[in-house]
Design a protein around this motif. Structure first.
Motif, mmCIF file in Angstrom:
data_model
loop_
_atom_site.group_PDB
_atom_site.id
_atom_site.type_symbol
_atom_site.label_atom_id
_atom_site.label_comp_id
_atom_site.label_asym_id
_atom_site.label_seq_id
_atom_site.Cartn_x
_atom_site.Cartn_y
_atom_site.Cartn_z
ATOM 1 N N HIS A 81 105.081 -13.133 60.146
ATOM 2 C CA HIS A 81 105.785 -11.858 60.338
ATOM 3 C C HIS A 81 104.915 -10.859 61.106
ATOM 4 C CE1 HIS A 81 108.284 -13.495 57.084
ATOM 5 N NE2 HIS A 81 109.219 -12.676 57.501
ATOM 6 N N LEU A 108 98.373 -10.230 50.861
ATOM 7 C CA LEU A 108 99.525 -10.683 51.641
ATOM 8 C C LEU A 108 99.119 -11.458 52.894
ATOM 9 C CD1 LEU A 108 101.959 -7.621 51.458
ATOM 10 C CD2 LEU A 108 102.062 -9.753 50.174
ATOM 11 N N ARG A 153 100.162 -12.395 58.385
ATOM 12 C CA ARG A 153 100.841 -12.069 57.124
ATOM 13 C C ARG A 153 102.240 -12.662 57.148
ATOM 14 N NH1 ARG A 153 101.608 -5.846 55.111
ATOM 15 N NH2 ARG A 153 99.453 -6.120 54.439
ATOM 16 N N TYR A 164 105.797 -12.801 54.806
ATOM 17 C CA TYR A 164 106.578 -12.332 53.655
ATOM 18 C C TYR A 164 107.459 -13.464 53.155
ATOM 19 C CZ TYR A 164 105.145 -7.689 55.193
ATOM 20 O OH TYR A 164 104.409 -6.605 55.560
#
Lengths: 249, 270
Positions: free
Chosen positions: B167, B213, B176, B178
């Motif tokens: 992302h 994350l 990162r 999600y």
């Protein structure tokens, strides 16, 4: 007069009926009908169970339309955790998975499955998708269930072209029938009231014990209402295009 | 002080991949795959690639359709989302043009786990009763610590390259993701050389705010590239869902061609 099944609802509702209270149940990729079954069970049945899906969702509740892909990230919606692929496989192989819905192109009387090839593995007539999780999950989970939208002697067979997976396959659900494994062989548990046991035997490539087989109990209002809420415009039912064999319908 | 930038163009990234390379791809089926990267492999006319992914679909199909693939290691292959079998992949395997090493998804990952841990093999649960073990010559071993339970051992898999679509990336190569990482964590650790494409280029401070994350720390990454719509026609939730009309258009392109589809891709638009 009670409601009757369509070929589609016979598959989805009878998959949902395999889900038991307080168990851990998993639905995977390429598994639209089990995805619907798990969501149906959540909406129609008055008990708790843990639903894990291949998108990483734990007891997800998709908002709005249900995705066409059973691995869609929309199946994370409402989940309080991400339980991703390595997590649910490890859970399964360490003995923590109660029920998994695993796809199969061919199923034999012992509940072994082929999802690899039609023809010889080294010279395939049709190369199928492959077993995905089944070779690892089938021997390590407590119960597996599979489904076929086509109930015929080429899907329910006496001899597999290739044994992709073997293990604890307990149930097979088709538009015509629900099979349950007894003493190591699939036995007829119930039949769609629209078909006879003789018609099921004719459409099945292996012989089976039908003692005690009953007409599948009709869908309840709660089941039908949940299914309508999941497929309000009939898109899933149309896409699945499930019919009974011509001789029967 | 900021780390040296690893940002390059998609064309420059793909140019580093030689014919015959093995490439592990991120994502699963139609979701968060590095699909723009795959199309660039085709534009640069790569050949004889080995593609490694537990659940490929669109990516392996279009690469087979373009004649870029020699070998596949995969657990389950389908277009998914009601499109059924991956037709070009299927024909490529049936004709013998592409060699398949068939896995269960987790056996492929066991091989990748071995690769990422730097050991020659990795035990995996299950597999008993599957003829896949015989096809691949996998060996099993009795528990040397007393239970005698037999466990299959999967040989290590170390792709020459791995490519995932994230992302967010930054110039240092941090990536990162999600939602579900699918199989991307182990894939990024097992590969010899790691590339990341990212939907959005952000400042490194954003990564520092929530380091938990970060799926891939930048030091592991050889090069990174911002690619908007990089998972098209697949999904990158919550940014965009699967574009089913475009997947259908790809499946339906006459003569199993890909020109029309390639010209419709976001990265091909001016």
């Amino acid at each position: 007069m009670s409601a009757s099944f369509t070929p589609f609802s016979h598959v989805v509702i009878n998959l949902a009926r395999l889900i038991r209270p307080d168990e851990v149940t998993f639905s995977g990729v390429n598994s639209t009908l089990p995805m619907l079954a798990c969501l149906l069970a959540k909406r129609a049945y008055d008990f708790d169970f843990t639903w894990l899906n291949v998108a990483g969702g734990v007891d997800a509740e998709p908002a709005g339309a249900i995705p066409l892909s059973s691995g869609d990230p929309a199946l994370m919606h409402g989940s309080a955790a991400v339980f991703a692929n390595e997590d649910f496989y490890d859970l399964c192989t360490r003995g923590g998975m109660d029920l998994c819905f695993l796809g199969a192109s061919q199923i034999d009387a012992t509940g072994a499955t082929n999802n690899s090839v039609i023809g010889d593995w080294h010279a395939p007539k049709v190369r199928l998708p492959g077993g995905g999780g089944s070779a690892v999950m089938m021997p390590t989970l407590r119960r597996a269930a599979t489904w076929r939208t086509e109930h015929s002697p080429r899907t329910l067979v006496n001899e597999l072209f290739f044994q992709t997976a073997k293990g604890n396959l307990q149930n097979v659900v088709t538009p015509m029938a629900v099979f349950d494994k007894r003493d190591g062989r699939l036995a007829l548990q119930s039949h769609n009231p629209a078909v006879t046991i003789a018609e099921i035997q004719k459409a099945t490539g292996f012989t089976f014990d039908a003692s005690g087989a009953v007409p599948t109990p009709p869908p309840t209002e709660a089941e039908l209402s949940a299914l309508r809420s999941l497929d309000p415009d009939g898109r899933f039912e149309r896409d699945a295009a499930i019919t009974l064999p011509e001789a029967v319908a | 002080m900021s780390a040296k930038s690893k940002l390059i163009s998609l064309a420059e990234m793909v140019a580093q991949i030689p014919d015959g390379a093995s490439i592990g791809l991120g994502g699963s089926f139609l979701h968060r795959g590095p699909f723009a990267f795959c199309r660039e492999l085709i534009r640069q006319d790569k050949r004889d690639l080995e593609i490694i992914k537990a659940s490929p679909g669109y990516d392996i199909d279009i690469l087979c359709r373009a004649g870029a693939v020699r070998r596949v290691r995969a657990g389950i292959v389908a277009m998914e989302g009601n499109f059924g079998l991956a037709g070009a992949y299927r024909k490529a395997v049936e004709s013998g043009r592409v060699e398949l090493e068939e896995h269960a998804c987790m056996t492929l990952v066991a091989g990748l786990r071995a690769g990422s841990a730097g050991v020659p093999f990795q035990p995996v649960g299950g597999v008993h009763g599957s003829q896949i073990a015989k096809i691949n010559g996998w060996k099993k071993m009795a528990d040397p610590y007393g239970s005698n339970e037999e466990t299959y051992l999967i040989p290590a898999i170390r792709p020459d390259f791995a490519v995932i679509h994230a992302h967010e990336i930054d110039a240092a190569g941090n990536a990162r993701v999600y939602g579900s990482p699918h199989w991307d964590r182990v894939m990024t650790r097992a590969a010899k050389t790691l590339f990341v494409t990212g939907e959005k280029l952000v400042e490194t401070d954003r990564f520092r705010e929530q380091p938990e994350l970060t799926l891939v720390p930048g030091f592991m990454v050889k090069a990174a590239c911002e690619v908007r719509q990089g998972a098209w026609p697949g999904s990158l939730e919550p940014e965009y869902p699967v574009n089913y009309a475009e997947v259908q258009d790809y499946v339906d392109e006459p003569g199993a061609g890909i020109e029309r589809h390639m010209s419709r891709a976001p990265e091909a638009q001016g």
